[in-house]
Design a protein around this motif. Structure first.
Motif, PDB file in Angstrom:
ATOM      1  N   THR A  42     -60.515 141.414  87.775  1.00 49.83           N
ATOM      2  CA  THR A  42     -60.146 142.029  86.269  1.00 49.83           C
ATOM      3  C   THR A  42     -58.282 141.614  86.000  1.00 49.83           C
ATOM      4  O   THR A  42     -57.571 141.696  87.376  1.00 49.83           O
ATOM      5  N   PRO A  43     -58.373 140.206  85.443  1.00 52.09           N
ATOM      6  CA  PRO A  43     -56.678 139.779  85.012  1.00 52.09           C
ATOM      7  C   PRO A  43     -55.779 140.658  84.779  1.00 52.09           C
ATOM      8  O   PRO A  43     -56.540 141.423  83.858  1.00 52.09           O
ATOM      9  N   VAL A  44     -55.310 140.272  85.282  1.00 52.57           N
ATOM     10  CA  VAL A  44     -53.456 140.495  84.418  1.00 52.57           C
ATOM     11  C   VAL A  44     -53.444 141.258  82.448  1.00 52.57           C
ATOM     12  O   VAL A  44     -53.170 141.771  82.895  1.00 52.57           O
ATOM     13  N   GLU A  45     -54.054 139.954  83.033  1.00 48.07           N
ATOM     14  CA  GLU A  45     -53.573 139.428  81.128  1.00 48.07           C
ATOM     15  C   GLU A  45     -54.388 140.995  80.419  1.00 48.07           C
ATOM     16  O   GLU A  45     -54.911 141.338  79.440  1.00 48.07           O
ATOM     17  N   SER A  75     -54.541 139.208  95.687  1.00 43.45           N
ATOM     18  CA  SER A  75     -54.269 139.490  94.993  1.00 43.45           C
ATOM     19  C   SER A  75     -52.454 139.999  94.917  1.00 43.45           C
ATOM     20  O   SER A  75     -51.774 139.944  94.396  1.00 43.45           O
ATOM     21  N   GLU A  77     -51.402 137.105  94.166  1.00 37.62           N
ATOM     22  CA  GLU A  77     -50.681 136.254  93.643  1.00 37.62           C
ATOM     23  C   GLU A  77     -50.990 137.332  91.708  1.00 37.62           C
ATOM     24  O   GLU A  77     -49.889 137.319  90.673  1.00 37.62           O
ATOM     25  N   LYS A  78     -51.855 138.627  91.796  1.00 42.22           N
ATOM     26  CA  LYS A  78     -52.262 139.226  90.862  1.00 42.22           C
ATOM     27  C   LYS A  78     -50.849 140.204  90.840  1.00 42.22           C
ATOM     28  O   LYS A  78     -50.625 140.732  89.231  1.00 42.22           O
ATOM     29  N   ARG A  81     -47.297 137.998  89.439  1.00 41.48           N
ATOM     30  CA  ARG A  81     -48.426 137.551  87.586  1.00 41.48           C
ATOM     31  C   ARG A  81     -47.685 139.572  86.843  1.00 41.48           C
ATOM     32  O   ARG A  81     -47.104 139.102  85.309  1.00 41.48           O
TER      33      ARG A  81
END
Length: 139
Positions: A42-45, A75, A77-78, A81
């Motif tokens: 699941t993307p952060v956005e 993870s 980098e996630k 972000r």
């Protein structure tokens, strides 16, 4: 029911909620702080709309379901972000990370922006669990 049982923070999976904002509001009305969890894919956005309504985001750094999995390197980098998104929105969101946490990666996870680390197998499969907890805390 969780709040009635004594919980002061209730976390739900973003991917399981048809209406995440309504789910967050329901938990808040029940008298608890609100957490939302996201799976590795699941993307952060996907959190942008619900982030102002929650107190904590749990980033799953392994696929939920069973212990002993290796930390998914993406993870980090996630987490970065997510921290940046929270700052962009003017929020002081608590970031929790669960999955593959150990003394080997705890410092990196913390430096990426997480404040709460969940360590299961690293502690419970250690020869000396208390010493392993100290290693994680000192990382």
């Amino acid at each position: 029911r969780f709040v009635e049982a004594g919980a002061d923070l209730v976390t739900f999976h973003l991917e399981a909620a048809e209406d995440p904002a309504a789910c967050a509001a329901l938990i808040r009305r029940a008298g608890a702080k609100v957490g939302v969890s996201i799976k590795p894919a699941t993307p952060v956005e996907a959190l942008r709309e619900v982030l102002p309504a929650v107190d904590l985001v749990l980033v799953m750094s392994v696929e939920p379901g069973f212990g002993g999995q290796s930390f998914i390197e993406g993870s980090l980098e996630k987490i970065r972000r997510l921290r940046a998104l929270a700052r962009e929105l003017g929020l002081d969101t608590l970031i929790e990370v669960d999955g593959g946490i150990s003394a080997a990666n705890a410092r990196e996870v913390f430096e990426a922006g997480a404040e709460v680390l969940v360590a299961g197998s690293a502690v419970f499969k250690a020869e000396d669990p208390e010493a392993e907890i100290r290693r994680i805390l000192g990382a």
